[in-house]
Design an enzyme around this catalytic site. Structure first.
Site, PDB file in Angstrom:
ATOM      1  N   ARG A  71     -16.573  17.369  -3.594  1.00 56.80           N
ATOM      2  CA  ARG A  71     -15.279  16.861  -3.127  1.00 56.80           C
ATOM      3  C   ARG A  71     -15.348  15.361  -2.888  1.00 56.80           C
ATOM      4  O   ARG A  71     -14.398  14.620  -3.182  1.00 56.80           O
ATOM      5  CB  ARG A  71     -14.848  17.601  -1.860  1.00 56.80           C
ATOM      6  CG  ARG A  71     -13.369  17.424  -1.513  1.00 56.80           C
ATOM      7  CD  ARG A  71     -13.117  16.268  -0.570  1.00 56.80           C
ATOM      8  NE  ARG A  71     -14.019  16.323   0.545  1.00 56.80           N
ATOM      9  CZ  ARG A  71     -14.579  15.261   1.104  1.00 56.80           C
ATOM     10  NH1 ARG A  71     -14.323  14.045   0.658  1.00 56.80           N
ATOM     11  NH2 ARG A  71     -15.406  15.389   2.129  1.00 56.80           N
ATOM     12  N   SER A  72     -16.476  14.861  -2.383  1.00 57.41           N
ATOM     13  CA  SER A  72     -16.621  13.424  -2.165  1.00 57.41           C
ATOM     14  C   SER A  72     -16.501  12.657  -3.469  1.00 57.41           C
ATOM     15  O   SER A  72     -15.867  11.590  -3.523  1.00 57.41           O
ATOM     16  CB  SER A  72     -17.973  13.114  -1.508  1.00 57.41           C
ATOM     17  OG  SER A  72     -18.025  13.597  -0.194  1.00 57.41           O
ATOM     18  N   LEU A 115      -8.404   4.384   2.861  1.00 55.94           N
ATOM     19  CA  LEU A 115      -9.105   5.328   3.728  1.00 55.94           C
ATOM     20  C   LEU A 115      -8.191   6.447   4.191  1.00 55.94           C
ATOM     21  O   LEU A 115      -8.608   7.604   4.309  1.00 55.94           O
ATOM     22  CB  LEU A 115      -9.703   4.595   4.926  1.00 55.94           C
ATOM     23  CG  LEU A 115     -10.863   3.642   4.617  1.00 55.94           C
ATOM     24  CD1 LEU A 115     -11.294   2.897   5.872  1.00 55.94           C
ATOM     25  CD2 LEU A 115     -12.042   4.391   4.012  1.00 55.94           C
ATOM     26  N   ARG A 165      -9.076  10.267   3.703  1.00 57.14           N
ATOM     27  CA  ARG A 165      -9.183  11.142   4.883  1.00 57.14           C
ATOM     28  C   ARG A 165      -8.283  12.358   4.743  1.00 57.14           C
ATOM     29  O   ARG A 165      -8.601  13.439   5.255  1.00 57.14           O
ATOM     30  CB  ARG A 165      -8.826  10.350   6.144  1.00 57.14           C
ATOM     31  CG  ARG A 165      -9.870   9.320   6.522  1.00 57.14           C
ATOM     32  CD  ARG A 165      -9.334   8.313   7.521  1.00 57.14           C
ATOM     33  NE  ARG A 165     -10.327   7.317   7.872  1.00 57.14           N
ATOM     34  CZ  ARG A 165     -10.061   6.158   8.464  1.00 57.14           C
ATOM     35  NH1 ARG A 165      -8.797   5.853   8.759  1.00 57.14           N
ATOM     36  NH2 ARG A 165     -11.028   5.315   8.752  1.00 57.14           N
ATOM     37  N   GLY A 221     -32.841  33.480  10.594  1.00 54.58           N
ATOM     38  CA  GLY A 221     -33.755  32.703   9.761  1.00 54.58           C
ATOM     39  C   GLY A 221     -33.225  32.471   8.358  1.00 54.58           C
ATOM     40  O   GLY A 221     -33.466  31.414   7.757  1.00 54.58           O
ATOM     41  N   GLU A 257     -15.816   7.895   6.604  1.00 53.00           N
ATOM     42  CA  GLU A 257     -14.359   7.704   6.571  1.00 53.00           C
ATOM     43  C   GLU A 257     -13.760   7.669   7.981  1.00 53.00           C
ATOM     44  O   GLU A 257     -12.690   8.198   8.238  1.00 53.00           O
ATOM     45  CB  GLU A 257     -13.672   8.812   5.753  1.00 53.00           C
ATOM     46  CG  GLU A 257     -14.255   9.062   4.395  1.00 53.00           C
ATOM     47  CD  GLU A 257     -13.970   7.948   3.408  1.00 53.00           C
ATOM     48  OE1 GLU A 257     -13.188   7.043   3.733  1.00 53.00           O
ATOM     49  OE2 GLU A 257     -14.530   8.003   2.311  1.00 53.00           O
TER      50      GLU A 257
END
Length: 384
Positions: A90-91, A239, A243, A340, A363
């Protein structure tokens, strides 16, 4: 997992098609491999970018130049399904569309738009966004990167840090101080004096390219400057776009963690029955779902405001602040349910949990968004 509040019933037919298409892409092209990418700290940007472009996901909320021109909610839904795969995926899409393409589309010259946007929309060119510096993250007004005029050219010097896509980018949108105020520059990465070494030894966002940017007397023509904006409103508007994608995306990460925890609780047997049959586990799962549903509703509401042209930066801050914290809390609870097994990459939980630690601070940190809301409530700025 049962959608008790039936949140996705609010989607239109086109939005559901985008949801299902992206979900299928992530299932086929990402989930079988992302654990290995994370472990090996690689992200196949050049392989995935054309495929993402073919689906119309790069700059999908922009009009023209080969962009899909979807509504904001559709973009949000796509970000949600991408981040259900991995925050790094997604970034990549957020940086390409909201941080690199958006400023060229919004503030660029006709020639800049024609040169870069069609290639970036198709995935044949990759972009990055240079704002954050090693000593100036939350306070971009103090940036030291500087561009000065030299005849009709500009000379750019300085550095940026924590730049997604930096070392694989073909073009960087770089923000620098000038005698006129902060200006944006479209910088081809093959320009002499530009370098972008990758940042290694990350324990979060490992399936993502993160770099530093260095500018050593980078000479740029006058046509490199973004002509339609001066001052911090330029990068800050970018930004806000990014965001918005984040506050949707983290809902996908949270959902993936909750689904994994529910599935595990139904099959993991202790004391003679599945652990999902114990009250303590059910309490965790119930509150995890409440957090997921609340963040989903927040995302949908903000999407509706953005589609109506009514979304403000402080509303985006609310969404990023609440939704990222909710997603991180859900991931941590999921990790505890898996015991675990929750720390192995055989399950997605630890990968999402460590990624969200980065999303919490990039961001705009949690603290900065808290102060945005504090100022909105009191009318008093607490930044200095």
């Amino acid at each position: 997992m049962d959608d008790i509040l039936r949140v996705d019933d609010r989607l239109t037919g086109d939005q559901r098609l985008i949801r299902d298409t992206v979900k299928s892409f992530v299932s086929d092209r990402v989930l079988p491999y992302v654990g290995d990418w994370f472990e090996e700290a690689v992200f196949p940007a050049r392989e995935l970018a054309p495929a993402l472009g073919e689906l119309g996901l790069l700059g999908m909320h922009l009009e023209g130049y080969g962009c899909a021109g979807t509504d904001a909610t559709s973009y949000g839904v796509a970000c949600r399904e991408l981040e259900a795969g991995d925050s790094g995926l997604r970034s990549f899409v957020s940086v390409q569309g909201s941080l690199a393409m958006f400023p060229i589309w919004k503030y660029g010259s006709p020639s800049q738009k024609e040169e870069w946007l069609p290639r970036m929309a198709s995935g044949s060119a990759i972009g990055c966004f240079g704002l954050t510096e090693p000593d100036h993250g939350s306070d971009p007004s103090s940036m030291r990167t500087y561009a000065k005029r030299d005849g009709s050219d500009w000379i750019l010097n300085g550095s940026k840090m924590w730049i997604t896509n930096g070392s694989v980018a073909d073009v960087a949108v770089v923000w620098a101080q000038t005698d006129e105020g902060v200006r944006g520059f479209v910088v081809p990465t093959d320009t002499p004096g530009f370098s972008a070494p990758p940042i290694h030894k990350k324990m979060s966002l490992r399936a993502s390219v993160t770099s530093s940017l260095y500018f050593d007397d980078v000479r740029l023509p006058g046509s490199a400057v973004l002509p339609e904006v001066v001052g911090l409103r330029g990068p800050l508007s970018c930004l806000s776009e990014a965001r918005f994608g984040i506050l949707w995306g983290v809902v996908g990460a949270a959902r993936a963690c909750l689904e994994s925890a529910i599935s595990y609780s139904q099959t993991r047997v202790q004391f003679g029955k599945p652990i999902g049959g114990f009250q303590l586990t059910q309490e965790k799962l119930a509150w995890m779902y409440v957090g997921l549903a609340q963040s989903s509703l927040t995302a949908f509401h903000l999407g509706s405001l953005k589609d109506a042209g009514e979304l403000s930066p402080r509303q985006v801050s609310f969404g990023k602040l609440f939704n990222v914290r909710a997603a991180l809390d859900i991931a941590r609870q999921a990790r505890s349910i898996l015991g675990g097994n929750g720390i192995t990459l055989e399950y997605p939980v630890i990968r999402h949990m460590t990624n969200l630690e980065s999303v919490l601070t990039y961001e705009g940190t949690e603290e900065i968004h808290t102060l945005v809301l504090g100022e909105a409530l009191t009318g008093l700025s607490a930044y200095r």
